[in-house]
Structures are given as C-alpha cells and as structure tokens.
Design an enzyme around this catalytic site. Structure first.
Site, short mmCIF file in Angstrom:
data_model
loop_
_atom_site.label_atom_id
_atom_site.label_comp_id
_atom_site.label_asym_id
_atom_site.label_seq_id
_atom_site.Cartn_x
_atom_site.Cartn_y
_atom_site.Cartn_z
N GLU A 55 0.82 -1.20 0.00
CA GLU A 55 0.00 0.00 0.00
C GLU A 55 0.86 1.27 0.00
O GLU A 55 0.51 2.27 -0.63
CB GLU A 55 -0.93 0.01 1.22
CG GLU A 55 -1.93 -1.15 1.24
CD GLU A 55 -1.43 -2.34 2.02
OE1 GLU A 55 -2.25 -3.02 2.65
OE2 GLU A 55 -0.19 -2.62 1.98
N SER A 171 22.39 -41.35 -9.53
CA SER A 171 21.14 -40.63 -9.77
C SER A 171 21.30 -39.40 -10.65
O SER A 171 20.32 -38.72 -10.95
CB SER A 171 20.51 -40.20 -8.44
OG SER A 171 21.38 -39.32 -7.74
N ARG A 210 20.59 -21.36 -6.33
CA ARG A 210 21.54 -20.86 -7.32
C ARG A 210 20.88 -19.72 -8.11
O ARG A 210 19.98 -19.94 -8.92
CB ARG A 210 21.98 -21.99 -8.24
CG ARG A 210 22.70 -23.10 -7.47
CD ARG A 210 22.99 -24.32 -8.32
NE ARG A 210 23.59 -25.39 -7.54
CZ ARG A 210 22.91 -26.31 -6.87
NH1 ARG A 210 21.59 -26.29 -6.88
NH2 ARG A 210 23.54 -27.25 -6.18
N SER A 239 20.14 -37.47 13.83
CA SER A 239 19.64 -37.99 15.10
C SER A 239 20.75 -38.40 16.05
O SER A 239 20.67 -38.16 17.26
CB SER A 239 18.71 -39.18 14.87
OG SER A 239 17.61 -38.80 14.09
N GLY A 311 16.09 -38.34 1.35
CA GLY A 311 15.96 -39.70 0.88
C GLY A 311 14.57 -40.26 1.11
O GLY A 311 13.70 -39.62 1.73
N THR A 313 13.37 -42.53 3.05
CA THR A 313 12.92 -42.77 4.42
C THR A 313 12.39 -41.50 5.06
O THR A 313 11.28 -41.48 5.62
CB THR A 313 14.05 -43.35 5.28
OG1 THR A 313 14.47 -44.60 4.71
CG2 THR A 313 13.59 -43.59 6.71
#
Length: 378
Positions: A55, A171, A210, A239, A311, A313
């Site tokens: 505004e 991958s 990036r 953990s 991942g 899991t």
C-alpha cells in the site's frame, strides 16, 4: 457486488504480489493497485520484510491523487505498528474512499482489525474478491498463522517406475536441466530446506539457491540479486550427532544459516569445528529419530514454509505422519528397473482405503520431464 473492472484490478494486484515471491519471507506476498476515475494512479507490491508494504508503494506513486481513490489489496491492510506503520492508517490519511480486499489477514495482530479501522473512518470496504487466488499467493504464511506450523512440501525426482536412483546409487541426472532449474525456483520460494544426514554424508550438497537459475524479478534494486535473495535455512536431521565438518565442506562452506537437529548433544570437538553460521538443536527422539512434529513446531516460530529434499525414508516419514501439505514430483520419462531405489518408504498398506490420495493441483511439462504438484491435505 463486484464489477468486471474490480476483478481486473484485483487480478493486477495479485500479479504484482507474485513479484515478491523470492524476497518477502517471513512476511506475505501482497499487491496493491490504486484507481481513480477508471485509471490506475499507483501500484506496488511488498518487496521484503521490514520494508514498505504494498500500500505504501502505491500511495507514494499516486501522491495527492489518492484522495477519493479506490484501493485494491490482496490482503487486509495491517492495523498495528511493527517495523512499519499500519497501512490502514496510511490509506485513511491519504483519503481513499473505497478499499477492496481479497482476503482477511489471519495474523492475530490484524484479523479483521484493519478492515474495522477503515470502516470506522467512513471508508467503504468489501472483502472476498478473488480470495482463492489470493490465498494461493501465501500458503506458508497462512498455514503458519492458522496452525502454528509451516507449510511442508516434499519434493521428489523419479522415473516413470517410481525410482530415484539406480541400484548402485547413481542418480545424476534423472531429470533434465529445465527441471533442475525449476527446483531452484521451488527452493527459493521456501523459507527452509530439510534433508537427512545420510544425504549429506553421501552427496556433500550445498543446499543453496543458485541465483543464475532463477527468474529475474523486479524489486527495489531493479533485479533479483545476492543482496535481495533470501537463502533458505538449511536444516539437517542428524539424530545420532554423527556429522563432522570434514563431511560437509560444501554445506558449511556456503555461509547461509544451517540448523543441525539431533536427539543428543554434539561433542565439544564437533562444535569447535562448526562455523559460526551453524546452529544446533536437540529435540526428543521418536523411535530413535528426530520427532518431526517437534521439529515443525520449532520451525513454525521462525519460517513460513519448508521444502523436504531427502531420501526415501525421511520424505516418506513426513508423508506417513500426515505432516506434509503437498508433494512436488518431477517425473522423468525414463525407466530405471526394479533394482532401482524407491522414491518413498511408507507403511505396508493392507487396504485401498488406507492409501494416500493425492489430488493433482497442477501438472505441466518442464523440458522433457513432467512436474506434478499434488495435494496431501484436503
């Protein structure tokens, strides 16, 4: 109640609001258009937290012409003093005669008070025009204001047969350059990235945005740059406090903030190796892993939205626990075979009534790949 012209002006305000999508967090994206006698006399969008609101930009552009004008705003004007004065007061002082608001602000500091302030000043106020489109501007801000938790997106890149890597772990790359650039834009729209220690140990990622792969968006400096782009908080779930500095040279070498989350304290020797931009947090354990609900409650105090890039899991754990709001799937037109790695680890469902429905919010081609945005919460 609203004319075609009203809808056109609010649509313009929504378009303006989107221009702040990489820079406003933790504030919402907001756009404003000022109109008088059917002509736009001022417009603006919120650029960054602590800076002028939408505004204010529009009123500065309109100047004295704002007297008697109509303001179209995508979110209820604020009514409180924070780092900037209340926008409702600014509109009142400028002498606008009508305000059209797309949606009320769920922030408890506003929550209808801005609209009430305007009406008490004799201004004609209506709300609800293009509300759904306005809500879509700020899923993270709205979720945090309404639930105390950030909006959670799980991102996965997989083949046609649902694999994220070959059996040997290779991958790079399942998806093409266009999809990978789109991931950078996805990262930039989130306040935090979450990954797991196994991903860090295996890939030594940087987990930054990036800049070269983002859209060029207008801001007060004219273009998105390293000074205006907010790098997301990088959150690593560790953990058992296994991480040492030598395992994360790329992560630690980039100076954007890092939060290491564990269920046991790091040793003094580990802490001595961590650079100054690394913060640690000890949370309760659930089945030996970080309590994800406690994690989101903590993050909800500081960020609007989180992107889980992890991942199978950890990504599956967010979904199985009902903590993820949406799934963004980049699907490559490739088949990796039954020895490839699955994209999610989920419980063994025993009935079709137990499986997770994922309505499609958006589906489009990104280069040779396909991107799906799927709702995980209805």
């Amino acid at each position: 109640m609203w004319s075609v012209f009203d809808m056109q002006m609010m649509a313009r305000a929504i378009t303006l609001a989107r221009r702040g999508r990489y820079t406003t967090a933790p504030n919402p994206n907001v756009g404003c258009v000022l109109v008088k006698d059917g002509t736009v006399i001022g417009e603006g969008f919120h650029i960054r937290a602590g800076g002028p609101h939408a505004e204010v930009h529009a009123l500065r552009q309109a100047g004295e012409q704002a007297q008697g004008a109509t303001a179209y705003v995508t979110l209820e004007p604020c009514s409180h003093y924070g780092r900037t004065p209340p926008c409702a007061k600014g509109l009142i002082d400028a002498g606008v005669s009508r305000v059209v608001v797309a949606m009320k602000d769920p922030n408890p500091q506003v929550a209808g008070q801005g609209i009430a302030m305007l009406r008490d000043a004799g201004i004609d106020v209506s709300a609800g025009l293009l509300e759904a489109q306005s809500r879509a501007l700020n899923p993270g801000f709205l979720t945090r204001m309404e639930t105390g938790l950030p909006f959670v997106t799980v991102k996965v890149a997989a083949s046609l047969d649902g694999k994220t890597a070959l059996g040997n772990g290779e991958s790079k790359w399942i998806t093409g350059p266009a999809a990978r650039a789109d991931v950078q834009r996805l990262r930039a729209r989130h306040s935090a990235l979450i990954t797991g220690i196994d991903t860090v140990l295996a890939d030594n990622p940087t987990l930054n945005v990036r800049l070269a792969q983002l859209d060029s968006v207008c801001c007060d400096t004219g273009v998105l740059n390293d000074m205006t782009l907010q790098q997301p908080l990088r959150v690593v779930l560790d953990s058992r406090a296994r991480l040492i500095a030598a395992d994360a040279t790329n992560l630690f070498g980039f100076t954007a903030p890092i939060l290491l989350v564990t269920t046991r304290p790091y040793s003094d020797a580990q802490l001595a190796q961590f650079p100054a931009h690394v913060e640690t947090l000890v949370l309760p354990a659930v089945a030996g892993r970080v309590d994800l609900t406690a994690l989101l409650q903590h993050l909800g105090q500081r960020v609007n939205s989180v992107l889980v890039e992890a991942g199978a899991t950890l990504a599956g754990a967010f979904i199985a626990a009902g903590l993820a709001d949406e799934l963004v799937l980049y699907q490559a037109m490739k088949i990796l075979g039954d020895q490839g790695r699955d994209m999610l680890v989920l419980p063994a469902y025993r009935a079709m009534s137990d499986v997770i429905d994922c309505p499609v919010r958006d589906a489009r081609n990104i280069g040779p790949d396909r991107r799906y945005i799927l709702a995980l919460k209805q």
